[in-house]
Write a protein that holds these residues in place. Structure first.
Motif, PDB file in Angstrom:
ATOM      1  N   THR B 674      -7.721  14.258  18.376  1.00 27.96           N
ATOM      2  CA  THR B 674      -7.227  14.895  17.161  1.00 27.96           C
ATOM      3  C   THR B 674      -5.728  14.703  17.026  1.00 27.96           C
ATOM      4  N   SER B 675      -5.018  14.887  18.136  1.00 25.74           N
ATOM      5  CA  SER B 675      -3.572  14.772  18.027  1.00 25.74           C
ATOM      6  C   SER B 675      -3.176  13.329  17.757  1.00 25.74           C
ATOM      7  N   LEU B 676      -3.934  12.377  18.296  1.00 31.14           N
ATOM      8  CA  LEU B 676      -3.639  10.969  18.003  1.00 31.14           C
ATOM      9  C   LEU B 676      -3.856  10.666  16.525  1.00 31.14           C
ATOM     10  N   LEU B 677      -4.994  11.151  16.015  1.00 35.70           N
ATOM     11  CA  LEU B 677      -5.322  10.879  14.622  1.00 35.70           C
ATOM     12  C   LEU B 677      -4.346  11.566  13.684  1.00 35.70           C
ATOM     13  N   ALA B 678      -3.926  12.744  14.094  1.00 35.04           N
ATOM     14  CA  ALA B 678      -3.016  13.497  13.235  1.00 35.04           C
ATOM     15  C   ALA B 678      -1.710  12.749  13.045  1.00 35.04           C
ATOM     16  N   LYS B 679      -1.389  11.909  14.015  1.00 35.46           N
ATOM     17  CA  LYS B 679      -0.131  11.176  13.902  1.00 35.46           C
ATOM     18  C   LYS B 679      -0.242   9.981  12.963  1.00 35.46           C
ATOM     19  N   THR B 680      -1.435   9.568  12.645  1.00 34.95           N
ATOM     20  CA  THR B 680      -1.556   8.445  11.720  1.00 34.95           C
ATOM     21  C   THR B 680      -1.480   8.976  10.304  1.00 34.95           C
ATOM     22  N   ASP B 681      -1.128   8.101   9.359  1.00 33.38           N
ATOM     23  CA  ASP B 681      -1.040   8.595   7.994  1.00 33.38           C
ATOM     24  C   ASP B 681      -2.199   8.092   7.153  1.00 33.38           C
ATOM     25  N   ALA B 682      -3.281   7.673   7.816  1.00 36.58           N
ATOM     26  CA  ALA B 682      -4.415   7.150   7.064  1.00 36.58           C
ATOM     27  C   ALA B 682      -4.998   8.238   6.182  1.00 36.58           C
ATOM     28  N   ARG B 683      -5.584   7.815   5.072  1.00 31.51           N
ATOM     29  CA  ARG B 683      -6.185   8.784   4.164  1.00 31.51           C
ATOM     30  C   ARG B 683      -7.455   9.366   4.757  1.00 31.51           C
ATOM     31  N   VAL B 684      -8.247   8.509   5.340  1.00 35.23           N
ATOM     32  CA  VAL B 684      -9.490   8.972   5.940  1.00 35.23           C
ATOM     33  C   VAL B 684      -9.359   8.824   7.444  1.00 35.23           C
ATOM     34  N   ARG B 685      -9.629   9.923   8.155  1.00 39.64           N
ATOM     35  CA  ARG B 685      -9.502   9.857   9.600  1.00 39.64           C
ATOM     36  C   ARG B 685     -10.806  10.297  10.243  1.00 39.64           C
ATOM     37  N   LEU B 686     -11.294   9.434  11.068  1.00 40.84           N
ATOM     38  CA  LEU B 686     -12.604   9.671  11.652  1.00 40.84           C
ATOM     39  C   LEU B 686     -12.502   9.800  13.156  1.00 40.84           C
ATOM     40  N   LEU B 687     -13.312  10.680  13.671  1.00 39.25           N
ATOM     41  CA  LEU B 687     -13.386  10.812  15.113  1.00 39.25           C
ATOM     42  C   LEU B 687     -14.856  10.642  15.478  1.00 39.25           C
ATOM     43  N   ILE B 688     -15.173   9.536  16.100  1.00 41.66           N
ATOM     44  CA  ILE B 688     -16.573   9.282  16.412  1.00 41.66           C
ATOM     45  C   ILE B 688     -16.791   9.421  17.913  1.00 41.66           C
ATOM     46  N   THR B 689     -17.662  10.332  18.262  1.00 38.67           N
ATOM     47  CA  THR B 689     -17.950  10.555  19.667  1.00 38.67           C
ATOM     48  C   THR B 689     -19.296   9.926  20.001  1.00 38.67           C
ATOM     49  N   LEU B 690     -19.325   9.247  21.120  1.00 36.48           N
ATOM     50  CA  LEU B 690     -20.561   8.611  21.539  1.00 36.48           C
ATOM     51  C   LEU B 690     -20.941   9.246  22.866  1.00 36.48           C
ATOM     52  N   THR B 691     -22.052   9.960  22.874  1.00 39.82           N
ATOM     53  CA  THR B 691     -22.376  10.705  24.083  1.00 39.82           C
ATOM     54  C   THR B 691     -23.876  10.724  24.326  1.00 39.82           C
ATOM     55  N   ASP B 692     -24.241  11.185  25.515  1.00 33.78           N
ATOM     56  CA  ASP B 692     -25.672  11.230  25.800  1.00 33.78           C
ATOM     57  C   ASP B 692     -26.140  12.649  26.079  1.00 33.78           C
ATOM     58  N   LYS B 718     -11.331  19.344  12.203  1.00 32.53           N
ATOM     59  CA  LYS B 718     -11.609  19.419  10.770  1.00 32.53           C
ATOM     60  C   LYS B 718     -10.451  20.038  10.031  1.00 32.53           C
ATOM     61  N   MET B 719      -9.866  21.076  10.654  1.00 33.84           N
ATOM     62  CA  MET B 719      -8.743  21.724   9.997  1.00 33.84           C
ATOM     63  C   MET B 719      -7.575  20.768   9.875  1.00 33.84           C
ATOM     64  N   ALA B 720      -7.513  19.795  10.775  1.00 31.31           N
ATOM     65  CA  ALA B 720      -6.437  18.820  10.694  1.00 31.31           C
ATOM     66  C   ALA B 720      -6.808  17.681   9.747  1.00 31.31           C
ATOM     67  N   GLY B 721      -7.877  17.861   9.015  1.00 31.13           N
ATOM     68  CA  GLY B 721      -8.263  16.856   8.039  1.00 31.13           C
ATOM     69  C   GLY B 721      -8.980  15.658   8.623  1.00 31.13           C
ATOM     70  N   ILE B 722      -9.604  15.866   9.774  1.00 33.17           N
ATOM     71  CA  ILE B 722     -10.295  14.765  10.423  1.00 33.17           C
ATOM     72  C   ILE B 722     -11.804  14.976  10.287  1.00 33.17           C
ATOM     73  N   HIS B 723     -12.524  13.889  10.088  1.00 31.06           N
ATOM     74  CA  HIS B 723     -13.978  14.020  10.014  1.00 31.06           C
ATOM     75  C   HIS B 723     -14.587  13.671  11.361  1.00 31.06           C
ATOM     76  N   PRO B 724     -15.111  14.641  12.065  1.00 32.71           N
ATOM     77  CA  PRO B 724     -15.762  14.310  13.325  1.00 32.71           C
ATOM     78  C   PRO B 724     -17.208  13.874  13.065  1.00 32.71           C
ATOM     79  N   PHE B 725     -17.640  12.935  13.845  1.00 34.08           N
ATOM     80  CA  PHE B 725     -19.024  12.486  13.732  1.00 34.08           C
ATOM     81  C   PHE B 725     -19.506  12.158  15.134  1.00 34.08           C
TER      82      PHE B 725
END
Ligand SMILES: Nc1ncnc2c1ncn2[C@@H]1O[C@H](COP(=O)(O)OP(=O)(O)OP(=O)(O)O)[C@@H](O)[C@H]1O
Ligand SMILES: [Mg+2]
Lengths: 270, 768
Positions: B674-692, B718-725
């Motif tokens: 989240t903190s990494l993504l928050a530093k980018t200025d992209a309009r859409v920010r995605l966080l994709i987790t791959l887990t089992d 989400k509050m930081a404007g990131i879409h987790p998936f």
């Protein structure tokens, strides 16, 4: 061109707006004005930023031009563009240019909403150059001493998503706004909402309770504005409970549990 | 359903436990005759009961076939909820009893007006937190009381026949308990001594006070009664609406005063209680004896009274009662009013002690981190003087002085004043955050024990790993560790700087993995590239618009010519810059826990290879990190690709080097992403987790705790404007996934072999 004075008169604030100072913000802003420094107002929604600007404009006797920023706001929307009229290209000043020419106060509301490339055009205006290049006309406007730039933003939400760049941020004198102290807020709600003091006090207490819910799922509690609106409904004969529900409770959230809890607060207070 | 299917499902649900074959057979047998629907509904309850108590779960399975003759299937889950509540409250026996007694205990109880705490808990919690302005908790209990952190409430209320009135009663209880806390009823300090309660060991002064009377119980009840009257007065001002509603309630239950054989003291108190309830307390006492009390009531209605006044009044009442002591019965207490509840000083003390320890631990932790960040010489100096101290005869604790900048003392600016701390004459400037923490601790507990500083210095010296276990050998650390808070759902608050995240490099490992994968999926890669190329867009100018940023000269010339020629001229004369370009940044978090060993891990790696190939065509910014670790002090993120790093051989090698490590503490990994993504200025920010599977760590990061922390970390994202998936590789859907990500934000891939193809597809759908 140049005849911009006529529409500007509409932007002049003739009647003294009601504004209750929360600290020394008025003095600081006046000092910033005298020194030609731009202002950055930060604070949650409905806490008096816009009202403060109106008051300041009145006090300094300058027209106030407000631009609400949104993410499609382009440089041309601020600076101006050519229009075609009767087969001729006519230049139209944008609100920012208008303000610079006329020595008015230009207030960019919610500036973080604007696109990054748009925000950059205010940079030369916001430092000691105080100039506005109008590239399309090859013109360089120098701002008169009366011109003032002010921007606002709400650090409460989307702050990380749409934070101001440091290079933008660090050009401003920053005034931090918050909800007024209890007594002051009661004064404001009385005055603006036209209420009895005890009702206003209970409304403010309600607002404070909702502002306590930051960690319980309500990022921003009830603003002064909501209280004033509730006050107006009450003044018009709506009963207190209903007024609180429609003007304070419902606008805050859609979550049924949250709504029930805030209603419980209303019921406990009134 | 057939037995093998049931059996298989059962073992899956109770995994990792492996119960006996024959026992399972016995349990499942009756279900062979049941419908599929029944089996599924019943099985859904197993994951809820099994981890709490295996034997309760077995009992449950045995009893269900009979029970379902009475209990409608639709009520099964709420019935199970109540069984578990009983278990938590009163233990296994009570839960079993309740379970057996479905007919009279659950189905036929008088339901008029009944309100279950579980159903209104969320609303009540929000209510009291807003009202009190502090993070109180509520929990079901056998009696009403508060330990100043949690308010214990009856699990259900059926005092009134209307449920609204019972909810009101809940609110009333909460309000009174809050009033005690806010008024300091339980924590009244010794009126004579100046020092507040200072250490974890000291007991509350009120204990001493009550013990000083021949009848401590009576003194206690008098005090608590007076404080209740004071609380009522306080609430009339704070929550007038609630108090008015209370006065309007049908008729309030008076505790049984029928017993004629009560002691004179009890008679006095019951009399006071009933006068209080019918509102005649304050008038009636005007003429009656005891000037102290008369004065107390007068001041209560006027300028107000405080705890010390209550103490004085108690002394007076007890003195007046002293003459009666010889005659009559021994005072054995009276039933408290329902909203008043009990006064439990030992619980208050326990909470105080816990808070002291917990906040002490957190404080030592942050101090240690802070000290470790000091210049090396200064830290060494501190360590040296600490050592001298320990060897010297002057005692074991460090000397600490806090310099709360005295210039500001007593002014409004004080809370913001900077804070210096001297440890054994060495001055240390604290960061604002740590200073704030120190200040809060000091405010609450009166002083800062020197041993905290000693252990902080010690830990800072050890390289700031309070209980670190050396991890398995891998590549070195890339940057200084970063701390993240962790969400503790039990107290609905953060544990400050709880997890230490280190970014690590994967071990250097040359493998043919990427080459093999690329040739294996040769055709797919080409198709993907093509597909993704079509998604690529960039800035473009749209000509002949009605308005825009610039004049479209071609159109203008044309339009002028048209006009001259007497043709209608167009008004579409502008060029508009259309910005529908992809402005996307995405972080991939790859689960590297040991459960991914084998097939799963390989599939994940293959998917990453295909994904990166596609992303390169697309031009979206992306970063990839693996995560694993053990305990909160060693949460590790493995660098695979940073945002600005070009995709090349090193990145490919690192993907190849991904391998199963240890545990899955998801929270800190998500927070870092989240903190990494928050530093980018992209309009859409995605966080994709791959887990089992589930988040889980070696320590107590399991079950609900782990899920709630992960969920909270996702909420923060989400509050930081990131879409987790989330892409989960698992056999079946679990309830908690909905809870974690929200219904549409995750996807199951139940056949791991399909993952490499599914992943780019998922990404495509997500971002177009
Ligand atoms: N200090 C104040 N003195 C007088 N009125 C105030 C003050 N603070 C708030 N108000 C009242 O609150 C209302 C809302 O304030 P205002 O519109 O200035 O909010 P804002 O900070 O601009 O909010 P937003 O960020 O949502 O635009 C005003 O209309 C005014 O009536
Ligand atoms: Mg505004």
């Amino acid at each position: 061109m140049g005849g911009a004075n006529i529409p500007l008169e509409e932007h002049r604030i003739v009647k003294k707006p009601y504004y209750l100072a929360q600290g020394s913000e008025v003095e600081i802003a006046c000092a910033a004005y005298r020194s030609g420094l731009p202002l950055l107002l930060k604070g949650p929604t409905g806490c008096g930023k816009t009202r403060f600007m109106q008051y300041l404009a009145w006090k300094l006797d300058r027209p106030l031009i407000t631009v609400s920023c949104h993410d499609d706001l382009s440089t041309s929307d601020l600076v101006g563009r050519y229009l075609i009229r009767a087969g001729e290209a006519v230049w139209m000043d944008g609100p920012l240019t208008l303000a610079v020419r006329a020595g008015a106060i230009c207030y960019l509301d919610e500036v973080v909403e604007a696109r990054k490339d748009t925000t950059v055009v205010i940079h030369p205006l916001a430092d000691d150059r105080r100039e506005l290049p109008i590239e399309k006309r090859g013109e360089l406007l120098i701002a008169p001493p009366e011109f003032m730039l002010a921007v606002s933003y709400n650090p409460g939400y989307q702050s990380v998503l749409k934070d101001l760049k440091p290079s933008t941020r660090q050009r401003f004198v920053a005034l931090s706004f918050n909800y007024p102290e209890l007594e002051q807020e009661v004064d404001i709600v009385c005055q603006e909402g036209g209420l009895e003091r005890d009702v206003a006090l209970s409304l403010v207490k309600l607002a404070i309770m909702t502002r306590n819910l930051k960690d319980s799922g309500l990022p921003e509690g009830a603003s002064t504005r909501l209280l004033i609106q509730a006050g107006k409904l009450i003044g018009d004969g709506v009963d207190i409970q209903t007024a609180c529900r429609v003007a304070v409770v419902e606008p805050l959230s859609d979550d049924p549990e949250m709504l029930a809890a805030v209603e419980d607060m209303v019921g406990s207070l009134f | 359903m057939n037995f093998p299917a049931l059996n298989k499902q059962f073992y899956h649900l109770v995994a990792p436990d492996i119960p006996n074959d024959w026992e399972v057979e016995e349990l499942l047998e009756p279900y062979l005759d049941q419908s599929d629907e029944v089996c599924q509904e019943v099985f859904k309850c197993i994951p809820a009961i099994w981890p709490i108590s295996t034997s309760l779960c077995c009992d449950f399975l045995r009893i269900i076939p009979e029970t379902l003759k009475i209990l409608p299937l639709s009520q099964l889950s709420s019935w199970v909820g109540e069984i578990l509540d009983r278990y938590e409250l009163d233990g296994l026996r009570a839960a079993q009893r309740f379970m057996r007694d479905v007919e009279s205990g659950y189905m036929n109880r008088s339901n008029a007006g009944l309100v279950l705490l579980g159903e209104v808990e969320g609303r009540l919690l929000t209510f009291i937190r807003g009202v009190a302005g502090r993070d109180l908790l509520i929990a079901p209990g056998n009696a009403v009381f508060t330990d100043t952190e949690t308010i214990f409430l009856p699990p259900e209320l059926a005092v009134f026949s209307a449920s609204a009135d019972n909810i009101l009663l809940y609110k009333l209880i909460l309000a009174f308990q809050w009033a005690y806390i806010a008024n300091g009823t339980f924590t009244l300090p010794d009126p004579i001594a100046q020092e507040p309660m200072v250490d974890s060991e000291s007991s509350l002064w009120l204990n001493t006070f009550f013990a000083s009377f021949p009848q401590p119980l009576f003194a206690r009840d008098c005090y608590f009664f007076l404080e209740t009257v004071r609380a009522a007065r306080f609430l009339e001002q704070a929550l007038p609406g609630l108090m008015r509603a209370w006065a309007k309630l049908p008729c309030f239950i008076l505790p049984g005063a029928e017993d004629k054989n009560i002691s004179p003291q009890a008679a006095v108190l019951s009399d006071l209680q009933s006068r209080f309830l019918n509102g005649s307390l304050l008038e009636a006492w005007q003429e009656e004896h005891l000037p102290v009390l008369r004065d107390y009531w007068r001041r209560l209605l006027g300028e107000g009274v405080n705890g010390k006044d209550s103490v004085e009044a108690v002394k007076a009442i007890c003195a007046a009662q002293a003459s009666h002591e010889a005659e009559g019965e021994e005072y054995e207490g009276i039933t408290p009013l329902l909203f008043q509840g009990e006064i439990r000083l030992s619980a208050v003390e326990a909470v105080h002690r816990q808070r002291f320890l917990r906040q002490g631990e957190e404080l030592v932790h942050s101090l240690a981190l802070h000290l470790a960040s000091l210049p090396k010489e200064q830290l060494e100096q501190l360590l040296r003087s600490e050592e001298e101290k320990e060897n010297g005869a002057t005692g074991l604790e460090s000397d600490v002085t806090m310099i709360m900048d005295s210039e500001f003392a007593g002014t409004a600016a004080e809370p913001q004043a900077p804070l210096l701390i001297t440890i054994n004459n060495e001055e240390v400037q604290l960061s604002e955050e740590v200073a704030e923490q120190v200040r809060q601790f000091h405010d609450e507990f009166g002083h800062l024990p020197g041993r905290f500083l000693s252990s902080a210095v010690g830990r800072a010296g050890e390289g700031l790993a309070p209980d670190a276990h050396p991890g398995p050998e891998q590549g070195g650390e890339l940057q200084a560790p970063i701390c993240y808070d962790e969400w503790d759902h039990r107290r609905k608050g953060f544990r400050k700087n709880w997890c230490v995240v280190t970014i690590k490099e994967l071990p250097d490992l040359r493998s043919g993995f990427i080459r093999q994968t690329l040739s294996k999926y040769h055709g797919v890669v080409n198709r993907l590239r093509h597909q993704f190329e079509m998604m690529r867009t960039s800035d473009r100018f749209a000509r002949r618009q009605r308005d825009g940023d610039d004049i479209d000269l071609d159109a203008l010339v044309e339009s002028l010519a048209d006009g001259r020629a007497g043709l209608p001229s167009s008004d579409r004369l502008f060029i508009k810059l259309l910005r529908d370009e992809r402005d996307i940044a995405v972080v991939f978090l790859i689960d590297m826990s040991n459960s991914t060993a084998g097939w799963v891990g390989n599939a994940i790696k293959e998917s990453l290879v295909l994904m990166t190939e596609a992303l390169e065509v697309l031009g979206d910014r992306y970063a990839i990190y693996g995560f694993s670790g053990m305990r909160r002090t060693r949460c590790e993120l493995f660098h695979i690709k940073e945002f600005d790093e070009p995709y090349g051989e090193p990145v490919r090698e690192r993907i190849g080097a991904i391998s199963p490590m240890e545990y899955t503490r998801m929270g800190p990994a998500i927070r870092h992403a989240t903190s990494l993504l928050a530093k980018t200025d992209a309009r859409v920010r995605l966080l994709i987790t791959l887990t089992d599977g589930k988040p889980e760590d070696y320590d107590d990061y399991k079950g609900e705790y782990a899920i709630e922390d992960t969920r909270h970390a996702l909420l923060e994202a989400k509050m930081a404007g990131i879409h987790p998936f989330c892409i989960t590789i698992d056999h079946q859907a679990h309830d908690y996934m909905d809870h974690l990500y929200g219904p549409v934000n995750y996807i199951f891939v139940n056949d791991v072999r399909k993952l490499p193809l599914r992943m780019p597809e998922i990404y495509r759908v997500l971002t177009s």
